[in-house]
Design a protein around this motif. Structure first.
Motif, PDB file in Angstrom:
ATOM      1  N   MET A 388       0.818  -1.211   0.000  1.00 26.57           N
ATOM      2  CA  MET A 388       0.000   0.000   0.000  1.00 26.57           C
ATOM      3  C   MET A 388       0.851   1.259   0.000  1.00 26.57           C
ATOM      4  SD  MET A 388      -2.751  -1.198   2.892  1.00 26.57           S
ATOM      5  CE  MET A 388      -3.382  -2.885   2.921  1.00 26.57           C
ATOM      6  N   ALA A 389       2.178   1.094  -0.058  1.00 29.13           N
ATOM      7  CA  ALA A 389       3.097   2.229  -0.007  1.00 29.13           C
ATOM      8  C   ALA A 389       3.801   2.476  -1.340  1.00 29.13           C
ATOM      9  CB  ALA A 389       4.150   1.997   1.079  1.00 29.13           C
ATOM     10  N   THR A 390       3.425   1.704  -2.363  1.00 30.41           N
ATOM     11  CA  THR A 390       4.126   1.801  -3.642  1.00 30.41           C
ATOM     12  C   THR A 390       3.128   1.796  -4.790  1.00 30.41           C
ATOM     13  OG1 THR A 390       6.003   0.599  -2.710  1.00 30.41           O
ATOM     14  CG2 THR A 390       5.900   0.779  -5.108  1.00 30.41           C
ATOM     15  N   LEU A 391       3.284   2.737  -5.705  1.00 30.03           N
ATOM     16  CA  LEU A 391       2.412   2.796  -6.881  1.00 30.03           C
ATOM     17  C   LEU A 391       2.738   1.680  -7.856  1.00 30.03           C
ATOM     18  CD1 LEU A 391       2.628   6.617  -7.592  1.00 30.03           C
ATOM     19  CD2 LEU A 391       0.576   5.397  -6.855  1.00 30.03           C
ATOM     20  N   PRO A 392       1.744   1.173  -8.581  1.00 34.36           N
ATOM     21  CA  PRO A 392       2.045   0.258  -9.679  1.00 34.36           C
ATOM     22  C   PRO A 392       2.760   0.997 -10.797  1.00 34.36           C
ATOM     23  CG  PRO A 392      -0.266   0.885  -9.735  1.00 34.36           C
ATOM     24  CD  PRO A 392       0.297   1.446  -8.458  1.00 34.36           C
ATOM     25  N   ALA A 393       3.329   0.261 -11.734  1.00 30.06           N
ATOM     26  CA  ALA A 393       4.051   0.880 -12.843  1.00 30.06           C
ATOM     27  C   ALA A 393       3.112   1.776 -13.648  1.00 30.06           C
ATOM     28  CB  ALA A 393       4.644  -0.199 -13.747  1.00 30.06           C
ATOM     29  N   PRO A 394       3.629   2.900 -14.189  1.00 29.43           N
ATOM     30  CA  PRO A 394       2.791   3.795 -14.991  1.00 29.43           C
ATOM     31  C   PRO A 394       2.176   3.069 -16.178  1.00 29.43           C
ATOM     32  CG  PRO A 394       4.871   4.853 -14.465  1.00 29.43           C
ATOM     33  CD  PRO A 394       4.998   3.418 -14.054  1.00 29.43           C
ATOM     34  N   SER A 395       0.990   3.520 -16.578  1.00 33.91           N
ATOM     35  CA  SER A 395       0.271   2.844 -17.666  1.00 33.91           C
ATOM     36  C   SER A 395       0.578   3.424 -19.033  1.00 33.91           C
ATOM     37  CB  SER A 395      -1.240   2.930 -17.412  1.00 33.91           C
ATOM     38  OG  SER A 395      -1.655   4.279 -17.367  1.00 33.91           O
ATOM     39  N   GLN A 396       1.310   4.553 -19.076  1.00 33.54           N
ATOM     40  CA  GLN A 396       1.620   5.151 -20.364  1.00 33.54           C
ATOM     41  C   GLN A 396       2.974   5.856 -20.280  1.00 33.54           C
ATOM     42  OE1 GLN A 396      -1.930   7.596 -20.470  1.00 33.54           O
ATOM     43  NE2 GLN A 396      -0.729   9.458 -20.196  1.00 33.54           N
ATOM     44  N   PRO A 397       3.660   5.997 -21.423  1.00 31.08           N
ATOM     45  CA  PRO A 397       4.987   6.626 -21.403  1.00 31.08           C
ATOM     46  C   PRO A 397       4.894   8.120 -21.127  1.00 31.08           C
ATOM     47  CG  PRO A 397       4.295   6.218 -23.649  1.00 31.08           C
ATOM     48  CD  PRO A 397       3.265   5.571 -22.774  1.00 31.08           C
ATOM     49  N   GLY A 398       5.973   8.667 -20.659  1.00 35.73           N
ATOM     50  CA  GLY A 398       6.042  10.095 -20.400  1.00 35.73           C
ATOM     51  C   GLY A 398       7.446  10.468 -19.972  1.00 35.73           C
ATOM     52  N   VAL A 399       7.672  11.745 -19.759  1.00 31.55           N
ATOM     53  CA  VAL A 399       8.988  12.223 -19.358  1.00 31.55           C
ATOM     54  C   VAL A 399       8.895  12.804 -17.959  1.00 31.55           C
ATOM     55  CG1 VAL A 399      10.866  13.808 -19.870  1.00 31.55           C
ATOM     56  CG2 VAL A 399       9.619  12.708 -21.737  1.00 31.55           C
ATOM     57  N   ARG A 400       9.669  12.269 -17.045  1.00 32.45           N
ATOM     58  CA  ARG A 400       9.710  12.813 -15.691  1.00 32.45           C
ATOM     59  C   ARG A 400      10.679  13.990 -15.647  1.00 32.45           C
ATOM     60  NH1 ARG A 400       8.794   7.312 -14.184  1.00 32.45           N
ATOM     61  NH2 ARG A 400       7.140   7.143 -12.645  1.00 32.45           N
ATOM     62  N   LYS A 401      10.171  15.139 -15.243  1.00 34.52           N
ATOM     63  CA  LYS A 401      11.018  16.320 -15.121  1.00 34.52           C
ATOM     64  C   LYS A 401      11.837  16.239 -13.847  1.00 34.52           C
ATOM     65  CE  LYS A 401       7.554  19.224 -17.404  1.00 34.52           C
ATOM     66  NZ  LYS A 401       6.671  20.394 -17.221  1.00 34.52           N
ATOM     67  N   GLN A 402      12.954  16.902 -13.821  1.00 35.27           N
ATOM     68  CA  GLN A 402      13.794  16.970 -12.618  1.00 35.27           C
ATOM     69  C   GLN A 402      14.146  18.421 -12.341  1.00 35.27           C
ATOM     70  OE1 GLN A 402      14.591  14.541 -10.516  1.00 35.27           O
ATOM     71  NE2 GLN A 402      13.448  13.045 -11.720  1.00 35.27           N
ATOM     72  N   CYS A 403      14.117  18.804 -11.090  1.00 30.88           N
ATOM     73  CA  CYS A 403      14.491  20.155 -10.681  1.00 30.88           C
ATOM     74  C   CYS A 403      15.946  20.164 -10.255  1.00 30.88           C
ATOM     75  CB  CYS A 403      13.600  20.617  -9.535  1.00 30.88           C
ATOM     76  SG  CYS A 403      14.001  22.262  -8.954  1.00 30.88           S
ATOM     77  N   ASN A 404      16.755  20.992 -10.876  1.00 27.13           N
ATOM     78  CA  ASN A 404      18.186  21.002 -10.580  1.00 27.13           C
ATOM     79  C   ASN A 404      18.628  22.221  -9.775  1.00 27.13           C
ATOM     80  OD1 ASN A 404      18.746  18.612 -12.057  1.00 27.13           O
ATOM     81  ND2 ASN A 404      18.499  19.786 -13.963  1.00 27.13           N
ATOM     82  N   LYS A 405      17.690  23.091  -9.429  1.00 24.46           N
ATOM     83  CA  LYS A 405      18.062  24.278  -8.649  1.00 24.46           C
ATOM     84  C   LYS A 405      18.383  23.885  -7.217  1.00 24.46           C
ATOM     85  CE  LYS A 405      15.164  27.377 -11.402  1.00 24.46           C
ATOM     86  NZ  LYS A 405      14.037  28.334 -11.338  1.00 24.46           N
TER      87      LYS A 405
END
Length: 412
Positions: A388-405
């Motif tokens: 109950m603490a972990t999401l299942p794998a995403p159902s569609q592709p996408g790009v995860r953004k990252q904050c570098n500041k």
């Protein structure tokens, strides 16, 4: 200065709100975090972080620092004053954290804030959320800062604003449950303690419950049930509790009192964790007895799951329909925690002599059955709720953004 619009607005900068902000920072999601209080609390409140919570907090980059600052304990014992009833060991948990980590809530909040400092964003303190509405275009939060009222529009609003949540009330979400009889006393003390600083001790007695847990600075956390108590119990009050409920073979002696409080405990759970664009988490979604030290832990995992889920939806990794995963995972977890804390509290509050004898006999039998003891340990550590603490794998592709500041500001 507060912006006019944002993707996610978080109301409440306690542990859950800070953790959610970190998850959104890491996903590169624009958000606003507001807090009514001008500064964080300096009292310890929650005092334990469990193994599954630490595993979840690895995803936020804070688990290692918490471990450095905390006190690792492998044992949890239930006693009837001098008599050992049940002893649980956490040393063989199947995770890198085979222990109960004792750490005051104010230190946990400092670690979360330090992590935010290495990312980007602003914590807007001294900002009170007065009302929340939503329509087809988004959610709208009216806030007051320095006597000036303004409205912020957001795609989603998350209530991390406690039992009397403005967000939950605006969403029309019921909060089922009731209050326990009596009140709880909470205190941090310097103590000569005959059982030593190697275990969390839950002690039963005809007078009621007392929990004594060591903290990393050498002090002890005291939690006790009472019928009545002053707003701020004094050393004499804590001493009387330990005299009546602690070991009779070796008297505990209170040396100093760091702080104390009293509070009434409820056991409640939100009927829903989401209404369209509005979400609730932590104490806004579930409250219960402190028995077992589960409250802050459950809220922190709420924040990790919801933060990753909102990040995926906003970044296009998941469809918006998958936002229902949050309630599907976290509400059953809270229900289990409420039932666990309720059972521990009911056992502790048993006053009838015959029922106390039966309770003690039952716990003594459990102490002889390793498989049952293992199951209780997994429940307390949170590992029984790992799915109950972990999401299942995403159902569609996408790009995860990252904050570098690396900029961090606290705006008072």
């Amino acid at each position: 200065m507060l912006p006019d619009t944002t993707e996610v607005m978080i109301i409440g900068a306690g542990p859950t709100g800070l953790a959610l902000a970190i998850a959104l920072h890491q996903a590169g999601i624009d958000h606003v975090l507001v807090e009514r209080l001008a500064m964080g609390l300096h009292t310890s409140r929650a005092g334990v972080v469990h193994a599954q919570t630490l595993a979840s907090l690895e995803r936020l980059g804070v688990a290692g620092r918490l471990v450095e600052l905390g006190l690792k304990l492998e044992n949890f014992a239930i006693r009837d004053r001098d008599r050992m009833l049940l002893k649980l060991g956490f040393g063989n948990l199947p995770l890198p954290y085979p222990y109960v980590l004792m750490i005051p809530q104010n230190l946990t909040e400092e670690v979360l804030a330090d992590r935010i400092a290495k990312l980007c964003g602003v914590v807007h303190r001294g900002v009170e959320a007065k009302s929340v509405t939503q329509d087809a275009d988004g959610a709208h939060v009216t806030v007051v800062q320095d006597g000036r009222e303004t409205t912020i529009s957001a795609r989603y609003v998350v209530g991390a604003d406690g039992m009397h949540s403005v967000v939950r009330q605006a969403a029309g979400i019921g909060f089922d449950g009731e209050a326990y009889d009596g009140v709880f006393v909470l205190a941090d003390v310097r103590l000569d303690w005959p059982l030593g600083a190697t275990e969390v001790s839950l002690l039963f007695s005809p007078a009621g419950l007392v929990v004594v847990a060591p903290l990393p600075d050498g002090s002890y956390r005291i939690v006790a049930t009472v019928d009545e108590a002053p707003d701020k119990p004094a050393i004499a009050d804590i001493q009387a509790l330990l005299d009546a409920r602690g070991p009779s073979g070796g008297r505990a002696r209170v040396l100093d009192l760091t702080w104390s409080s009293r509070f009434r405990v409820h056991h409640r759970i939100a009927k829903s964790y989401r209404h369209e664009r509005l979400f609730v988490m932590g104490d806004a979604a579930h409250v219960h007895s402190p028995a077992g030290g589960q409250g802050m832990n459950t809220g922190l995992i709420d924040a990790v799951v919801l933060g990753e889920l909102l990040g995926d939806v906003i970044n296009g990794v998941r469809p918006e329909s998958e936002l229902n995963l949050y309630e599907g995972l976290r509400r059953p977890a809270a229900q289990e925690v409420i039932e666990l804390a309720g059972r521990l509290t009911s056992m502790a509050l048993t006053r009838a002599p015959l029922l106390r004898v039966l309770r003690n006999v039952a716990l003594g039998l459990v102490n002889r059955i390793p498989a049952i003891k293992r199951g209780i340990t997994l429940k307390l550590s949170g590992l029984s709720r790992a799915k109950m603490a972990t999401l299942p794998a995403p159902s569609q592709p996408g790009v995860r953004k990252q904050c570098n500041k690396n900029e961090f500001k606290i705006v008072a």
